[in-house]
Write an enzyme that holds these catalytic residues in place. Structure first.
Site, PDB file in Angstrom:
ATOM      1  N   LYS A  54     194.115  52.873  24.882  1.00 49.09           N
ATOM      2  CA  LYS A  54     192.827  53.482  24.530  1.00 49.09           C
ATOM      3  C   LYS A  54     192.944  54.192  23.184  1.00 49.09           C
ATOM      4  O   LYS A  54     192.065  54.085  22.334  1.00 49.09           O
ATOM      5  CB  LYS A  54     192.392  54.454  25.634  1.00 49.09           C
ATOM      6  N   GLN A  98     192.836  60.522  32.825  1.00 55.58           N
ATOM      7  CA  GLN A  98     193.366  59.259  33.355  1.00 55.58           C
ATOM      8  C   GLN A  98     193.677  59.404  34.845  1.00 55.58           C
ATOM      9  O   GLN A  98     194.403  60.308  35.252  1.00 55.58           O
ATOM     10  CB  GLN A  98     194.629  58.856  32.575  1.00 55.58           C
ATOM     11  N   ASP A 121     183.722  58.550  30.653  1.00 59.38           N
ATOM     12  CA  ASP A 121     184.032  57.638  31.764  1.00 59.38           C
ATOM     13  C   ASP A 121     182.815  57.456  32.669  1.00 59.38           C
ATOM     14  O   ASP A 121     182.783  56.536  33.486  1.00 59.38           O
ATOM     15  CB  ASP A 121     185.201  58.198  32.602  1.00 59.38           C
TER      16      ASP A 121
END
Ligand code: NAP
Length: 294
Positions: A54, A98, A121
């Protein structure tokens, strides 16, 4: 008949180029670039790989990327404090925690803390709630589900009026992808482990989205001829012909389904690359929201 292959790699590259172009435009306008902060707790190797990919993708698009690493022994308060600091930092436009977090940490409590305007997200319950409510618009849409829809759109697959079957009802894929298909006027059926006669239900679908987590579970003879198949699954299976000893397969038996479907996304190279591409798009969106730019 052989299905058209939906090239997720090429579509993801196009999305990433668009994010890079928009970043250049925003930098010229504000002198700043959209910046993603990733929070990595512990040493899970898959998580380390995801976070570094990412970061690399952000840098390739000219965007900023910061990774905050905490040890697996970090306390709930330490993780929450870090999220609080990132929420308050005007140089951070998107926050990604994460998952999974190490055992003992309360993931839900951490995700709920992320500022709505930095929730790239899209997992904050408020954003998911807005996604499933008619007439409401979430600030962010979760990346993998949005990637599935982008594949359909950019492949010219009509969704309005289509019968869509989503296999899987997880918060991160099945539920949001079903909401997005509904919002695109498809008639959506959500299936799960208790669904009866799953093959018959899948056979009705013009669009099948498989997000189950079981290698090659959906067979070719479950697919209606000409249907579109989006395979979200990423499963490792043993393969002694590979140096690594394994290969990746989806939740759909590709070799069978490709002979029946009209269009199909492969694994790897289908949905997978779209997740990071949509994350870049969301980070650009966060920047614009925070700077009041249309
Ligand atoms: P998950 O949380 O484990 O959910 C799996 C879903 O599949 C559940 O709703 C479950 O039903 C359903 N299911 C399990 N066995 C079934 C069966 N035999 N028949 C029908 N439904 C069944 O998984 P997930 O996080 O959504 O991930 C799904 C897959 O997508 C995984 O392979 C994952 O690696 C992959 N994935 C890929 C990306 C990406 O491409 N970037 C991102 C996320 C996930 P119940 O609800 O009844 O248990």
């Amino acid at each position: 008949m052989t299905a058209n292959i939906i090239d997720g790699k090429a579509i993801a590259e196009a999305v990433r180029r668009e994010a890079a172009d928009e970043t250049a435009r925003l930098q010229a306008k504000t002198g700043q670039v959209p910046t993603l902060a990733a929070v990595l707790v512990g040493e899970n190797p898959a998580s380390q790989t995801y976070v570094s990919s990412k970061g690399k993708a952000c840098e390739e698009a000219g965007m900023g990327s910061i990774t905050h690493k905490l040890p697996a022994t970090a306390s709930q308060a330490e993780v929450e404090d870090l999220v609080g600091t990132l929420n308050a930092d005007p140089a951070v436009n998107g926050i990604l925690v994460q998952l999974p977090l190490p055992k003992g940490l309360n993931e839900q409590a951490v995700l709920d803390l992320i500022s709505l305007t930095k929730d790239v997200d899209g997992f904050h319950p408020m954003n998911i709630g807005q996604l499933v409510m008619k007439g409401r618009t979430p600030l962010f849409i979760p990346c993998t589900p949005n990637g599935c829809i982008e594949l359909l759109k950019r492949s010219g697959i009509p969704m309005a009026g289509a019968d869509a079957v989503v296999v899987g009802r997880s918060n991160i894929v099945g539920i949001p992808v079903a909401a997005l298909l509904t919002n695109s006027d498809a008639t959506v059926t959500i299936c799960h482990s208790k669904t009866r006669n799953l093959p018959d239900v899948v056979r009705r679908a013009d669009i099948v989205v498989a997000a189950i987590g079981r290698p090659e579970y959906v067979r070719g003879d479950w697919i209606k001829p000409g249907a579109t198949v989006i395979d979200v699954g990423i499963n490792r299976i043993e393969d002694s012909t590979k140096k690594s000893g394994f290969r990746l397969v989806g939740d759909v038996a590709f070799d069978e389904a490709v002979k029946v479907a009209g269009c199909i996304s492969p694994v790897p190279g289908g949905v997978g690359p779209m997740t990071i591409a949509m994350l870049l798009t969301n980070t650009v969106r966060g920047f614009k929201m925070q700077h009041g730019i249309e």
